[in-house]
Design a protein around this motif. Structure first.
Motif, short mmCIF file in Angstrom:
data_model
loop_
_atom_site.label_atom_id
_atom_site.label_comp_id
_atom_site.label_asym_id
_atom_site.label_seq_id
_atom_site.Cartn_x
_atom_site.Cartn_y
_atom_site.Cartn_z
N ALA A 85 45.26 8.06 -63.91
CA ALA A 85 45.69 6.67 -63.87
C ALA A 85 44.50 5.89 -64.08
N LEU A 86 43.57 6.14 -64.29
CA LEU A 86 42.09 5.40 -64.49
C LEU A 86 42.53 4.08 -65.70
N GLU A 87 43.20 4.53 -66.63
CA GLU A 87 43.28 3.78 -67.69
C GLU A 87 44.39 2.39 -67.24
N GLN A 88 45.22 2.92 -66.13
CA GLN A 88 45.85 1.69 -65.70
C GLN A 88 45.27 1.14 -64.64
N GLY A 89 44.08 1.41 -64.37
CA GLY A 89 43.44 0.78 -63.22
C GLY A 89 43.39 1.44 -61.72
N ARG A 90 43.69 2.74 -61.86
CA ARG A 90 43.84 3.17 -60.39
C ARG A 90 43.07 4.32 -60.26
N LEU A 91 42.38 4.71 -59.05
CA LEU A 91 41.54 5.69 -59.08
C LEU A 91 41.79 6.00 -57.37
N MET A 92 42.03 7.27 -57.42
CA MET A 92 42.29 7.95 -55.86
C MET A 92 41.27 9.16 -55.77
N ALA A 93 40.71 9.30 -54.51
CA ALA A 93 39.68 10.29 -54.45
C ALA A 93 39.97 10.59 -52.71
N GLN A 94 39.78 11.83 -52.25
CA GLN A 94 40.04 12.04 -50.99
C GLN A 94 38.95 13.45 -50.50
N ARG A 95 38.61 13.30 -49.26
CA ARG A 95 37.70 14.52 -48.84
C ARG A 95 38.61 15.26 -48.01
N ALA A 150 41.21 0.38 -50.86
CA ALA A 150 41.73 0.68 -49.49
C ALA A 150 40.99 2.09 -49.01
N LEU A 151 40.66 2.12 -47.70
CA LEU A 151 39.93 3.30 -47.52
C LEU A 151 40.81 3.74 -46.10
N LYS A 152 40.97 5.17 -45.92
CA LYS A 152 41.62 5.47 -44.55
C LYS A 152 40.82 6.70 -44.37
N VAL A 153 40.35 6.68 -42.84
CA VAL A 153 39.43 7.63 -42.38
C VAL A 153 40.48 8.36 -41.12
N GLN A 154 40.82 9.47 -41.19
CA GLN A 154 41.39 10.28 -40.27
C GLN A 154 40.60 10.69 -38.91
N SER A 155 39.85 9.85 -38.59
CA SER A 155 39.12 10.31 -37.18
C SER A 155 39.87 9.80 -36.07
N THR A 156 39.22 9.98 -35.02
CA THR A 156 39.73 9.52 -33.57
C THR A 156 39.25 8.36 -33.07
N PRO A 157 39.68 7.08 -33.01
CA PRO A 157 41.05 6.87 -33.69
C PRO A 157 40.96 6.80 -35.23
N PRO A 158 42.13 6.65 -35.65
CA PRO A 158 42.02 6.72 -37.22
C PRO A 158 41.54 5.26 -37.56
N GLU A 201 40.54 9.23 -47.42
CA GLU A 201 41.45 8.68 -48.74
C GLU A 201 40.85 7.41 -49.18
N LEU A 202 40.51 7.43 -50.50
CA LEU A 202 39.94 6.32 -51.02
C LEU A 202 40.75 5.78 -52.36
N ARG A 203 41.51 4.50 -52.11
CA ARG A 203 42.38 4.34 -53.48
C ARG A 203 41.58 3.02 -53.98
N ILE A 204 41.57 3.02 -55.27
CA ILE A 204 41.04 1.60 -55.87
C ILE A 204 42.03 1.23 -56.84
N ILE A 205 42.28 -0.07 -56.74
CA ILE A 205 43.16 -0.75 -57.92
C ILE A 205 42.14 -1.77 -58.63
N LEU A 206 42.04 -1.34 -59.72
CA LEU A 206 41.10 -2.32 -60.57
C LEU A 206 41.60 -3.50 -61.19
N GLN A 207 40.98 -4.66 -61.38
CA GLN A 207 41.88 -5.68 -62.21
C GLN A 207 41.44 -5.62 -63.65
#
Length: 167
Positions: A141-151, A44-52, A160-166
């Motif tokens: 939470a990477l061991e649980q398959g979750r990563l979150m990064a933000q600029r 999931a990727l969210k960019v707070q641009s105009t428009p978001p 905002e970048l969120r990744i949920i790994l299988q």
């Protein structure tokens, strides 16, 4: 109790949709890369641009920042876009068209609408918190398959970048 024609038609349509979805499958697009260089899950990727802008999809990623491929999938499991790159070349196949780019960074920006730290992203997926100016990453939470990064660079739109790994 008799169902009306419209109700039966809608019921048949829903059954057909779920039957098609149940038959859908991913192609294993990254089978050419070693297991430690392959990831799949939900992005999931969210960019707070105009428009978001917001984007989310299932994905399969393989390779490295130097050479690899990334496939995005629709909810029914069909390929929505396929990105491939190698030194000096990158392609985006989507909507029946193939577009060429000079770099994976230009390709990713076109495909996602955001500048992402591609080299660091591969490090983050491997568990290395490589620093990138203006970015923060949470690998707790990477061991649980979750990563979150933000600029967080105040001179640029927040990403905002969120990744949920299988597993």
């Amino acid at each position: 109790m008799s169902l009306g024609i419209r109700t039966r038609t809608l019921l048949t349509l829903w059954i057909a949709i779920f039957s098609i979805a149940g038959c859908a499958h991913k192609t294993g697009a990254n089978s050419t890369f070693p297991a430690e260089s392959q990831w799949s899950g939900r992005l999931a990727l969210k960019v707070q641009s105009t428009p978001p802008q917001a984007f989310s999809a299932d994905f399969e990623l393989g390779g490295s920042a130097e050479a690899g491929q990334l496939a995005f999938y629709t909810p029914l499991g069909t390929t929505a876009a396929k990105l491939q790159w190698a030194p000096g070349t990158a392609t985006l196949a989507a909507e029946g068209q193939i577009r060429q780019f000079d770099s994976v960074e230009a390709l990713v920006q076109q495909a996602t609408g955001a500048e992402l730290p591609v080299q660091a992203l591969f490090d983050w997926l491997r568990g290395t918190a490589t620093p990138v100016p203006g970015w923060s990453v949470d690998l707790s939470a990477l061991e649980q398959g979750r990563l979150m990064a933000q600029r967080d660079d105040p001179s640029l739109p927040r990403i905002e970048l969120r990744i949920i790994l299988q597993p």
